[in-house]
Design a protein around this motif. Structure first.
Motif, short mmCIF file in Angstrom:
data_model
loop_
_atom_site.label_atom_id
_atom_site.label_comp_id
_atom_site.label_asym_id
_atom_site.label_seq_id
_atom_site.Cartn_x
_atom_site.Cartn_y
_atom_site.Cartn_z
N TRP A 184 0.84 -1.20 0.00
CA TRP A 184 0.00 0.00 0.00
C TRP A 184 0.87 1.25 0.00
O TRP A 184 0.54 2.24 -0.69
CB TRP A 184 -0.90 0.02 1.23
N PHE A 185 1.97 1.22 0.76
CA PHE A 185 2.85 2.38 0.82
C PHE A 185 3.36 2.77 -0.56
O PHE A 185 3.30 3.95 -0.94
CB PHE A 185 4.04 2.09 1.74
N ALA A 211 -4.59 -7.59 -4.57
CA ALA A 211 -5.14 -8.95 -4.64
C ALA A 211 -5.08 -9.53 -6.06
O ALA A 211 -5.36 -10.74 -6.24
CB ALA A 211 -6.58 -8.95 -4.15
N LEU A 212 -4.71 -8.72 -7.05
CA LEU A 212 -4.69 -9.20 -8.44
C LEU A 212 -3.57 -10.20 -8.73
O LEU A 212 -3.67 -11.01 -9.64
CB LEU A 212 -4.55 -8.01 -9.39
N ALA A 258 -10.05 0.20 -3.71
CA ALA A 258 -9.46 -0.04 -5.03
C ALA A 258 -8.02 -0.52 -4.90
O ALA A 258 -7.58 -1.42 -5.63
CB ALA A 258 -9.51 1.24 -5.86
N VAL A 259 -7.26 0.08 -3.96
CA VAL A 259 -5.87 -0.33 -3.74
C VAL A 259 -5.81 -1.78 -3.25
O VAL A 259 -4.94 -2.56 -3.67
CB VAL A 259 -5.18 0.61 -2.73
N GLU A 260 -6.71 -2.16 -2.36
CA GLU A 260 -6.75 -3.54 -1.88
C GLU A 260 -7.01 -4.52 -3.03
O GLU A 260 -6.42 -5.60 -3.08
CB GLU A 260 -7.82 -3.69 -0.81
N GLY A 284 2.72 8.33 0.58
CA GLY A 284 2.67 6.97 1.08
C GLY A 284 2.60 6.95 2.59
O GLY A 284 1.78 6.23 3.19
N CYS A 285 3.45 7.75 3.23
CA CYS A 285 3.45 7.83 4.70
C CYS A 285 2.14 8.41 5.22
O CYS A 285 1.57 7.92 6.20
CB CYS A 285 4.62 8.69 5.18
N GLY A 286 1.66 9.44 4.54
CA GLY A 286 0.42 10.08 4.98
C GLY A 286 -0.78 9.15 4.87
O GLY A 286 -1.61 9.08 5.79
N ALA A 287 -0.88 8.44 3.75
CA ALA A 287 -2.00 7.52 3.56
C ALA A 287 -1.99 6.41 4.60
O ALA A 287 -3.03 6.09 5.20
CB ALA A 287 -1.95 6.93 2.16
N LEU A 288 -0.82 5.83 4.86
CA LEU A 288 -0.72 4.77 5.86
C LEU A 288 -1.00 5.31 7.26
O LEU A 288 -1.66 4.65 8.08
CB LEU A 288 0.67 4.13 5.83
#
Length: 290
Positions: free
Chosen positions: A17-18, A144-145, A138-140, A55-59
């Protein structure tokens, strides 16, 4: 390593995710600034397509606010607080480490030290709500793809390339920090020369029109057509100043180009870098004066 968890989320997913959020942040920043400037501008600290702070902010907002994901009000205001705090801390760290500023809100209303501002903080709140309700699902699905083993190999490769890129970029930033004092002196001299030329152009323009801005302001009450002339004069003055700023920026980029690709990229992508140096110089002068 991959079995480690934070809030019940394994490290594999967190790292995945990062990098995805870092890429999406870089994509947003680069496209927005490039469209605004009318030319390609890479807004990442490194050469690669990643903006680490996103990336840091989203996490950060996800891990802190995950327990409240069903409460939109808490998500919004929590996002404002967490993201703004991260932005401020990052700005302070970058300024103290590299003596440079990587963003500047000084010209925005309700800003604090030019590092954060109300407008950006309000935006972070909306971003947080959008992250939980639209972006993260959507990121998850993206993660998973592909099989986890494939993802782990890709992450290892990205981490190695990212680390090398970061080291070269950091070295350039430190070198830039050492060069800024001399650059500031040269830029101040060049700015003085350009402003003098701009003033001469303005004087010549006023002379050709047979008026001056001060005289127009004094006589506005006498002739109704004077305001229109004053507006035209102001437009000309703004155009001349825009040319001065453009020339100054070109001069700055030409100086940076002598010291390598990364430094030139920094100067082009972050026009307010020298603000950090000025802040440190002011603090040093105040300290010496005591």
């Amino acid at each position: 390593m991959w079995s480690l968890t934070i809030r019940g989320i394994d490290m594999y997913h967190l790292v995945s995710w990062f990098f995805i959020y870092s890429f999406l942040g870089w994509l947003w920043e680069t496209c927005y600034v490039s469209a605004k400037e009318g030319e390609w501008v890479n807004r990442g600290f490194i050469n690669g397509p990643f903006c680490t702070i996103y990336g840091c902010g989203a996490l950060a907002v996800y891990l802190v606010l995950y327990p409240f994901q069903e409460n939109l009000l808490i998500l919004y205001f929590g996002g404002v607080i967490v993201a703004t705090a991260l932005e401020y801390v990052t700005a302070v760290l970058m300024e103290n480490i590299f003596h440079t500023s990587w963003w500047d809100y000084s010209d925005k209303k309700f800003n604090f030290q030019g590092r954060i501002c109300l407008g950006a903080s309000v935006g972070w709140g909306f971003f947080t709500v959008g992250l939980f309700k639209i972006l993260h699902p959507a990121v998850e699905k993206i993660v998973a793809l592909y099989p986890q083993r494939v993802g782990e190999i890709v992450i290892y490769v990205i981490v190695v390339v990212y680390a090398v890129d970061f080291c070269f970029s950091a070295a350039a930033a430190f070198h830039l920090r050492d060069r800024i004092p001399a650059w500031e002196q040269a830029l101040e001299q060049m700015q003085g020369e350009l402003l003098l030329k701009g003033r001469q152009k303005m004087d010549a323009l006023e002379e050709s029109m047979g008026v001056t801005r001060q005289a127009l302001k004094e006589k506005i009450s006498l002739k109704p057509d004077y305001p229109a002339v004053l507006v035209e004069l102001e437009k000309k003055r703004a155009a001349i100043m825009a040319d001065v700023n453009k020339e100054l920026r070109k001069y700055k980029e030409s100086m940076a180009g002598k010291f390598g690709h990364n430094i030139k990229r920094f100067v082009k992508s972050y026009p307010n870098l020298n603000r950090g140096y000025k802040l440190h110089r002011k603090e040093r002068q105040e300290h010496e004066a005591k």
